[in-house]
Design a protein around this motif. Structure first.
Motif, PDB file in Angstrom:
ATOM      1  N   SER A 179       0.819  -1.212   0.000  1.00 28.36           N
ATOM      2  CA  SER A 179       0.000   0.000   0.000  1.00 28.36           C
ATOM      3  C   SER A 179       0.853   1.263   0.000  1.00 28.36           C
ATOM      4  CB  SER A 179      -0.940   0.003   1.207  1.00 28.36           C
ATOM      5  OG  SER A 179      -0.207   0.114   2.399  1.00 28.36           O
ATOM      6  N   SER A 180       2.132   1.120   0.317  1.00 24.72           N
ATOM      7  CA  SER A 180       2.995   2.301   0.250  1.00 24.72           C
ATOM      8  C   SER A 180       3.250   2.707  -1.200  1.00 24.72           C
ATOM      9  CB  SER A 180       4.321   2.024   0.962  1.00 24.72           C
ATOM     10  OG  SER A 180       5.063   1.044   0.269  1.00 24.72           O
ATOM     11  N   ARG A 181       3.137   1.745  -2.118  1.00 32.58           N
ATOM     12  CA  ARG A 181       3.346   2.049  -3.538  1.00 32.58           C
ATOM     13  C   ARG A 181       2.074   2.528  -4.224  1.00 32.58           C
ATOM     14  NH1 ARG A 181       5.809  -3.342  -5.115  1.00 32.58           N
ATOM     15  NH2 ARG A 181       6.289  -3.721  -2.961  1.00 32.58           N
ATOM     16  N   SER A 182       0.958   1.925  -3.884  1.00 33.74           N
ATOM     17  CA  SER A 182      -0.307   2.345  -4.492  1.00 33.74           C
ATOM     18  C   SER A 182      -1.368   2.438  -3.406  1.00 33.74           C
ATOM     19  CB  SER A 182      -0.739   1.357  -5.577  1.00 33.74           C
ATOM     20  OG  SER A 182      -0.964   0.091  -5.013  1.00 33.74           O
ATOM     21  N   ARG A 183      -2.113   3.513  -3.429  1.00 33.09           N
ATOM     22  CA  ARG A 183      -3.071   3.756  -2.362  1.00 33.09           C
ATOM     23  C   ARG A 183      -4.317   2.906  -2.507  1.00 33.09           C
ATOM     24  NH1 ARG A 183      -1.912   6.682   1.377  1.00 33.09           N
ATOM     25  NH2 ARG A 183      -2.744   8.586   2.082  1.00 33.09           N
ATOM     26  N   GLY A 184      -4.725   2.298  -1.406  1.00 32.98           N
ATOM     27  CA  GLY A 184      -6.017   1.630  -1.362  1.00 32.98           C
ATOM     28  C   GLY A 184      -6.051   0.187  -1.789  1.00 32.98           C
ATOM     29  N   GLU A 185      -5.027  -0.302  -2.436  1.00 32.13           N
ATOM     30  CA  GLU A 185      -5.092  -1.689  -2.902  1.00 32.13           C
ATOM     31  C   GLU A 185      -4.845  -2.693  -1.788  1.00 32.13           C
ATOM     32  OE1 GLU A 185      -2.975  -2.747  -6.368  1.00 32.13           O
ATOM     33  OE2 GLU A 185      -3.772  -1.106  -7.548  1.00 32.13           O
ATOM     34  N   GLY A 186      -4.191  -2.289  -0.725  1.00 34.29           N
ATOM     35  CA  GLY A 186      -3.908  -3.207   0.367  1.00 34.29           C
ATOM     36  C   GLY A 186      -4.999  -3.267   1.425  1.00 34.29           C
ATOM     37  N   ARG A 187      -6.017  -2.431   1.297  1.00 37.36           N
ATOM     38  CA  ARG A 187      -7.072  -2.382   2.312  1.00 37.36           C
ATOM     39  C   ARG A 187      -7.867  -3.680   2.444  1.00 37.36           C
ATOM     40  NH1 ARG A 187      -9.273   3.716   1.523  1.00 37.36           N
ATOM     41  NH2 ARG A 187      -7.463   4.720   2.458  1.00 37.36           N
ATOM     42  N   PRO A 188      -8.262  -4.345   1.369  1.00 38.52           N
ATOM     43  CA  PRO A 188      -8.981  -5.612   1.558  1.00 38.52           C
ATOM     44  C   PRO A 188      -8.131  -6.664   2.283  1.00 38.52           C
ATOM     45  CG  PRO A 188      -9.293  -4.827  -0.678  1.00 38.52           C
ATOM     46  CD  PRO A 188      -8.257  -3.953  -0.047  1.00 38.52           C
ATOM     47  N   ALA A 189      -6.845  -6.689   2.012  1.00 39.74           N
ATOM     48  CA  ALA A 189      -5.970  -7.638   2.694  1.00 39.74           C
ATOM     49  C   ALA A 189      -5.859  -7.305   4.175  1.00 39.74           C
ATOM     50  CB  ALA A 189      -4.593  -7.644   2.048  1.00 39.74           C
ATOM     51  N   LEU A 190      -5.788  -6.029   4.496  1.00 39.01           N
ATOM     52  CA  LEU A 190      -5.762  -5.633   5.902  1.00 39.01           C
ATOM     53  C   LEU A 190      -7.063  -6.001   6.602  1.00 39.01           C
ATOM     54  CD1 LEU A 190      -4.008  -2.150   5.677  1.00 39.01           C
ATOM     55  CD2 LEU A 190      -3.067  -4.264   6.609  1.00 39.01           C
ATOM     56  N   ALA A 191      -8.179  -5.847   5.907  1.00 42.65           N
ATOM     57  CA  ALA A 191      -9.472  -6.211   6.493  1.00 42.65           C
ATOM     58  C   ALA A 191      -9.554  -7.717   6.734  1.00 42.65           C
ATOM     59  CB  ALA A 191     -10.600  -5.766   5.580  1.00 42.65           C
ATOM     60  N   LEU A 192      -9.082  -8.509   5.776  1.00 38.10           N
ATOM     61  CA  LEU A 192      -9.095  -9.960   5.960  1.00 38.10           C
ATOM     62  C   LEU A 192      -8.167 -10.386   7.086  1.00 38.10           C
ATOM     63  CD1 LEU A 192      -9.267 -11.456   2.376  1.00 38.10           C
ATOM     64  CD2 LEU A 192     -10.855 -11.816   4.245  1.00 38.10           C
ATOM     65  N   SER A 193      -7.055  -9.720   7.227  1.00 41.86           N
ATOM     66  CA  SER A 193      -6.144 -10.026   8.327  1.00 41.86           C
ATOM     67  C   SER A 193      -6.802  -9.719   9.663  1.00 41.86           C
ATOM     68  CB  SER A 193      -4.852  -9.239   8.184  1.00 41.86           C
ATOM     69  OG  SER A 193      -4.200  -9.595   6.994  1.00 41.86           O
ATOM     70  N   ALA A 194      -7.530  -8.610   9.722  1.00 41.65           N
ATOM     71  CA  ALA A 194      -8.243  -8.270  10.954  1.00 41.65           C
ATOM     72  C   ALA A 194      -9.314  -9.314  11.267  1.00 41.65           C
ATOM     73  CB  ALA A 194      -8.870  -6.891  10.826  1.00 41.65           C
ATOM     74  N   VAL A 195     -10.005  -9.792  10.244  1.00 47.54           N
ATOM     75  CA  VAL A 195     -11.007 -10.832  10.446  1.00 47.54           C
ATOM     76  C   VAL A 195     -10.345 -12.120  10.933  1.00 47.54           C
ATOM     77  CG1 VAL A 195     -12.657 -12.330   9.236  1.00 47.54           C
ATOM     78  CG2 VAL A 195     -12.682  -9.874   8.841  1.00 47.54           C
ATOM     79  N   SER A 196      -9.184 -12.444  10.384  1.00 48.53           N
ATOM     80  CA  SER A 196      -8.507 -13.669  10.818  1.00 48.53           C
ATOM     81  C   SER A 196      -8.069 -13.561  12.277  1.00 48.53           C
ATOM     82  CB  SER A 196      -7.315 -13.980   9.918  1.00 48.53           C
ATOM     83  OG  SER A 196      -6.224 -13.145  10.190  1.00 48.53           O
ATOM     84  N   PHE A 197      -7.621 -12.384  12.703  1.00 46.16           N
ATOM     85  CA  PHE A 197      -7.261 -12.208  14.115  1.00 46.16           C
ATOM     86  C   PHE A 197      -8.503 -12.220  15.008  1.00 46.16           C
ATOM     87  CE2 PHE A 197      -3.271 -10.286  12.397  1.00 46.16           C
ATOM     88  CZ  PHE A 197      -2.443 -11.291  12.855  1.00 46.16           C
ATOM     89  N   LEU A 198      -9.625 -11.750  14.496  1.00 46.67           N
ATOM     90  CA  LEU A 198     -10.869 -11.820  15.246  1.00 46.67           C
ATOM     91  C   LEU A 198     -11.292 -13.273  15.450  1.00 46.67           C
ATOM     92  CD1 LEU A 198     -13.241 -10.205  16.492  1.00 46.67           C
ATOM     93  CD2 LEU A 198     -14.352 -10.394  14.273  1.00 46.67           C
TER      94      LEU A 198
END
Length: 84
Positions: A44-63
């Motif tokens: 996401s440091s290279r392109s804005r917004g493309e890493g957000r779904p992966a971050l959301a899935l990671s949060a769900v996995s930790f939940l």
């Protein structure tokens, strides 16, 4: 052109969620979730917004992992004889 690191982070997030649904694979799922967060933040440091779904899935996995941990802790809290 799509950012390949964001795609890899998304795949890692999906794999982390699937592993965390099975309690035997929980440690692998936690490691995959951490890897997904690292790759998503790097992508996401290279392109804005493309890493957000992966971050959301990671949060769900930790939940999911937290629910498993709380369930196990509740079993021992309710019946302390399980520890003996």
């Amino acid at each position: 052109m799509r950012n390949t690191s964001s795609t890899a982070a998304l795949a890692l997030g999906i794999a982390a969620c699937m592993c965390n649904l099975i309690i035997v694979l929980l440690p692998i799922g936690i490691l995959l979730g951490i890897a997904a967060i690292v790759v998503a933040l790097a992508g996401s440091s290279r392109s804005r917004g493309e890493g957000r779904p992966a971050l959301a899935l990671s949060a769900v996995s930790f939940l999911i992992a937290a629910v498993w941990a709380l369930t196990a802790a509740a079993m021992f809290w309710i019946d302390p004889t399980l520890l003996a």
